[in-house]
Design an enzyme around this catalytic site. Structure first.
Site, mmCIF file in Angstrom:
data_model
loop_
_atom_site.group_PDB
_atom_site.id
_atom_site.type_symbol
_atom_site.label_atom_id
_atom_site.label_comp_id
_atom_site.label_asym_id
_atom_site.label_seq_id
_atom_site.Cartn_x
_atom_site.Cartn_y
_atom_site.Cartn_z
ATOM 1 N N TRP A 266 0.857 -1.179 0.000
ATOM 2 C CA TRP A 266 0.000 0.000 0.000
ATOM 3 C C TRP A 266 0.905 1.245 0.000
ATOM 4 C CZ3 TRP A 266 -0.423 3.723 3.997
ATOM 5 C CH2 TRP A 266 -1.369 4.725 3.719
ATOM 6 N N ASP B 152 -15.851 11.899 -1.862
ATOM 7 C CA ASP B 152 -15.268 10.585 -1.580
ATOM 8 C C ASP B 152 -16.026 9.917 -0.438
ATOM 9 O OD1 ASP B 152 -12.931 8.575 -0.903
ATOM 10 O OD2 ASP B 152 -12.274 9.558 -2.736
ATOM 11 N N ARG C 297 -9.910 -3.465 7.510
ATOM 12 C CA ARG C 297 -10.515 -2.128 7.604
ATOM 13 C C ARG C 297 -11.923 -2.251 8.205
ATOM 14 N NH1 ARG C 297 -11.850 2.731 3.475
ATOM 15 N NH2 ARG C 297 -10.367 4.231 4.237
ATOM 16 N N LYS D 213 -16.125 6.980 -8.490
ATOM 17 C CA LYS D 213 -14.859 6.349 -8.095
ATOM 18 C C LYS D 213 -15.247 5.029 -7.448
ATOM 19 C CE LYS D 213 -10.868 7.172 -5.050
ATOM 20 N NZ LYS D 213 -10.301 8.156 -4.118
ATOM 21 N N TRP D 214 -14.803 3.932 -8.013
ATOM 22 C CA TRP D 214 -15.165 2.582 -7.546
ATOM 23 C C TRP D 214 -13.990 2.036 -6.752
ATOM 24 C CZ3 TRP D 214 -19.134 -0.909 -9.949
ATOM 25 C CH2 TRP D 214 -19.065 -2.215 -9.454
ATOM 26 N N ASP D 215 -14.147 1.995 -5.462
ATOM 27 C CA ASP D 215 -13.042 1.608 -4.578
ATOM 28 C C ASP D 215 -13.184 0.151 -4.133
ATOM 29 O OD1 ASP D 215 -10.795 1.911 -3.004
ATOM 30 O OD2 ASP D 215 -11.566 3.604 -1.842
ATOM 31 N N MET D 216 -12.099 -0.431 -3.671
ATOM 32 C CA MET D 216 -12.116 -1.785 -3.091
ATOM 33 C C MET D 216 -10.998 -1.793 -2.054
ATOM 34 S SD MET D 216 -10.834 -5.292 -4.726
ATOM 35 C CE MET D 216 -11.296 -6.902 -4.130
ATOM 36 N N ASN D 217 -11.382 -1.703 -0.784
ATOM 37 C CA ASN D 217 -10.363 -1.438 0.231
ATOM 38 C C ASN D 217 -9.843 -2.654 0.980
ATOM 39 O OD1 ASN D 217 -9.636 1.388 0.262
ATOM 40 N ND2 ASN D 217 -11.808 1.742 0.577
ATOM 41 N N ASP E 66 -2.450 5.824 -3.063
ATOM 42 C CA ASP E 66 -2.792 6.835 -2.066
ATOM 43 C C ASP E 66 -1.591 7.726 -1.765
ATOM 44 O OD1 ASP E 66 -5.370 6.054 -1.888
ATOM 45 O OD2 ASP E 66 -5.142 4.876 -0.054
HETATM 46 C C1 DGJ Z 1 -8.841 4.290 -0.497
HETATM 47 C C2 DGJ Z 1 -8.646 5.192 -1.676
HETATM 48 O O1 DGJ Z 1 -7.451 4.893 -2.318
HETATM 49 C C3 DGJ Z 1 -8.689 6.637 -1.201
HETATM 50 O O2 DGJ Z 1 -8.434 7.502 -2.269
HETATM 51 C C4 DGJ Z 1 -10.022 6.909 -0.579
HETATM 52 O O3 DGJ Z 1 -11.021 6.828 -1.555
HETATM 53 C C5 DGJ Z 1 -10.278 5.936 0.557
HETATM 54 N N1 DGJ Z 1 -10.102 4.583 0.143
HETATM 55 C C6 DGJ Z 1 -11.669 6.118 1.103
HETATM 56 O O4 DGJ Z 1 -11.997 5.182 2.021
#
Ligand code: DGJ
Length: 729
Positions: free
Chosen positions: A196, A363, A441, A474-478, A546
């Site tokens: 990361w 966001d 998370r 913005k399609w995120d996947m954390n 990030d």
């Molecule tokens: C991870 C993304 O990379 C960030 O830019 C932001 O959108 C956060 N998630 C939000 O939880």
């Protein structure tokens, strides 16, 4: 480009402008990999298989079948019959047995190219395809290998479809998309590692006899991987030497492996990760493997990059915005994190609009009952009106009045324990029996193999996109996948979950784009953990990392741009003191750093210094002046901070060579230094160019700039960047 079948030599030759790929039949039955490399004009080349050395083909020497199988360079290797190198396919029958023998059956060559059912794949108007069918009549398996060549491109797209042609169930336990075999002449392997905030770092190692493996078992490629592998000469540099590269059009767990055998042949394979993969095929059912993209360069890494960039832009990115200049945006994440209300968002928007920015992206934090931290509300895709009075429609209409587009963040694949969705559907979470799923998370992963989950996500997202008139999502996947178990699938289909997750994501993005053709999607996975050609098919840009610290970005950008066009690389101007590294970098440098891709701001524009605010309109002007080159130019790496430890430089040159820019960043100043001399690349040697550098304007011939070089100003400052514009006179 062309494709031919040579009946006399029983081989197929695929030609691109500068390369040839040759595969052929040995003993009338076995498909061998014969040649890949610089273009050849003759087909009398089967001698390189060395069929007259030692072992003989099975029809002449059946007693040495295993020796034959373990030595022949194979086009699509099977396991279980004496080839002990990496195979591309394996199955398990109802009797619990493995092993295949795929024998040549037929071929066809046609104009055009079929889509790959359920998967992203390359497309084009002027393309030819070869399909070769192989069969195992004992277990009843049919494999159709397909190869496509595209007008003007040195890329070959390759894939395989497997059918259960028998009358009993089989389980496909391994299916890789591509394999090439080369004599290892002291090769190195190029791959990626990272974490990361440190994604896509290039690494070259020697390819010995032990395996070199790049892989993921995370359900996405992860921060530490790229579905890519290349082998190259030890001496290959940016502009010379051979490179053989393979990249997968896929967004899940993958395997890319190179290994040299005792006879010094290197087998290089790429495909879906076999570990944990088990796909049940009823009689008559088919399974389509993702596409692999192959390219060969004998002009070093820059030529490989150009082939991959052009191919990605012209034949992978399918969005309407493929060649469009993308909106310059301000993103609320590092400006406010979870701490905002409608007033704060609208005042950020007002500053953005006053400064000439195109879009505001709201966001994480806008949805569910209480998303004040990552703990809650994922899955509850409705606006939190306690936080945003008037809701998204109100925000959207206020933005419209300010002349701004509206973009919104989602994380569709995930669910929080504390959510209405979980309370209503605990069975929708991926989990294994009797065990609480592992948290990351503080969130869990939805079971996208369940069509009801896909339907729920599509309906809830489409409703919001429509109501708030969104221009962008913005399609995120954390988090990666874990606890691979589904209540929806039968017990003999649990090995399908990982791949079904990926095709579920594809299905959702496909449906959203079909419904909202103007919608711009930016994919993201906790930064750049899912940056690949599969996602680029749906979203023409991806959040790269990030980590926006301009120093850290140098290696991240270098690795990302090795494979992907600059127009795909999401990059923003960060805060004065970076939130991840704590490093303080001048505003100008942060601006130039963000101009290496799609451009935007990720800081609170209402809180920055007056001096920085005043610099924004000219920063926007500067970016807009090069934006067409970011979209379509040829990218040249010139100097790498990762390897020289001092500075970094790259260029971007228009296809007609009339315009270019160079970005240069000095990381640390050296005492008693001189101005750095940079030899430019990609210009026309015969053209005269005007070079604009800070307050200097000078003219030079192209060959002088490329060979004698340009002297940069002597910079007595750390973290300092300059952008130089070059235009034909
Ligand atoms: C991870 C993304 O990379 C960030 O830019 C932001 O959108 C956060 N998630 C939000 O939880």
């Amino acid at each position: 480009m062309s494709m031919i079948y040579d009946e006399r030599n029983r081989l197929w030759k695929l030609d691109t402008p500068n390369t040839s790929y040759v595969l052929g039949l040995v003993d009338g039955r076995f498909l061998a990999h014969i040649y890949y490399g610089a273009k050849v004009t003759d087909t009398d080349i089967t001698y390189i298989l060395r069929l007259n050395e030692g072992w003989k083909v099975p029809s002449k020497q059946p007693e040495e079948y295993v020796s034959f199988m373990s030595a022949l360079p194979m086009e699509f290797p099977v396991s279980g019959r004496g080839d002990y190198r990496e195979s591309c396919i394996n199955i398990k029958t109802e009797d619990g047995q493995e092993g295949l023998e795929l024998i040549y059956d037929s071929y066809q060559i046609y104009d055009g190219k079929n889509d790959l059912k359920g998967l992203p794949s390359s497309f084009g108007d002027n393309v030819q395809t070869l399909e070769i069918t192989l069969k195992d009549t004992i277990v009843g398996v049919e494999a159709v290998l397909s190869y496509s060549v595209f007008e003007g491109s040195d890329v070959i797209a390759r894939s395989v479809k497997v059918k259960n042609a028998g009358d009993r169930i089989i389980h496909l336990t391994k299916l890789l998309s591509s394999c090439i075999e080369l004599e290892n002449e002291g090769f190195e392997v190029l791959g990626f590692y990272g974490s990361w905030a440190r994604e896509h770092i290039m690494e070259r190692t020697r390819l010995g006899h032990g395996a070199t493996v790049f892989e993921s078992i995370r359900g996405e490629e992860g921060h530490d991987g790229q579905p890519f592998i290349a082998v190259m000469d030890e001496k290959t540099d940016e502009d010379s030497g051979r490179v053989y590269a393979m990249q997968l059009v896929y967004s899940g767990s993958f395997l890319a492996k190179a290994k040299t055998d005792a006879r010094d042949y290197a087998r290089i394979v790429i495909g879906i990760q076999p570990s944990g993969f088990d796909w049940k095929l009823e009689a008559g059912e088919e399974f389509q493997a993702p596409e692999a993209v192959l390219t060969y360069s004998d002009k070093g890494l820059n030529k490989m990059t150009h082939s991959l960039h052009d191919f990605c832009r012209d034949h992978i990115i399918r969005s309407k915005h493929q060649y469009d200049k993308r909106p310059i945006l301000v993103n609320s994440w590092e400006a406010a994190y979870f701490d905002f209300d409608e007033k704060k968002i609208l005042s950020l928007a007002k500053s953005a609009s006053d400064l000439g920015i195109d879009m505001l992206v709201l966001d994480d934090g806008w949805f569910g009952k209480h998303r004040e931290e990552p703990k809650a509300s994922l899955g509850d895709w409705y606006c939190n009106e306690n936080k945003l009075k008037g809701g998204l429609e109100f925000i959207g209409s206020e933005l419209k009045k300010m002349g701004l587009k509206f973009g919104l963040w989602f994380e569709p694949e995930m669910i929080s324990e504390d959510s209405d969705l979980y309370r209503a559907h605990p069975e929708w979470v991926l989990h294994t029996k009797g065990r609480e799923p592992a948290r990351c998370r503080d969130q869990w992963v939805l079971d996208l193999s369940n069509p009801a989950v896909i339907e729920y996500l599509y309906e809830s997202m489409a409703k919001i996109i429509d109501a708030a008139d969104l221009a962008y999502i913005k399609w995120d996947m954390n988090r990666p996948l874990s606890d691979i178990g589904s209540d929806y699938l039968d017990k003999d289909r649990q090995g399908e979950i990982m791949h079904r997750h990926v095709i579920g994501v594809y299905e959702l993005q496909e449906r959203l784009i079909s419904k909202f053709p103007e919608l711009l999607i930016e994919n993201c996975s906790s930064g750049g953990a899912r940056f690949d050609l599969g996602m680029l098919y749906y979203s023409p840009q991806i959040w790269c990392s990030d980590d926006m610290d301009p120093v850290e970005r140098l290696a991240i950008h270098e690795g990302t741009a090795l494979l992907y066009p600059l127009s795909t690389i999401g990059s923003h101007v960060c805060k004065g003191k970076n939130d991840i590294t704590g490093r303080k970098v001048p505003f100008k440098t942060r601006g130039i750093s963000a101009m290496t891709g799609t451009f935007g701001y990720e800081l609170d524009l209402t809180q920055i210094s007056e001096e920085d605010r005043k610099a924004i309109p000219s920063q926007l002007k500067e970016y807009r002046a090069i934006q067409h080159l970011v979209q379509t130019g040829d990218y040249y790496r010139i100097a790498s901070y990762r390897t020289n430890g001092r500075y970094d430089a790259f260029m971007n040159v228009s296809k007609d060579k009339k315009e270019a820019y160079l970005m240069y960043m000095q990381v640390l100043a050296r005492p008693n230094d001189k101005g750095q001399r940079i030899c430019l690349k990609g210009l026309d040697p015969d053209m005269r160019y005007e070079v604009e550098c800070e307050d200097r304007k000078e003219t030079y011939k192209g060959d002088v700039l490329m060979n004698v070089g340009f002297i940069l100003p002597c910079i007595r400052e750390d973290f300092s960047a300059v952008m130089i514009k070059i235009s034909a006179k």
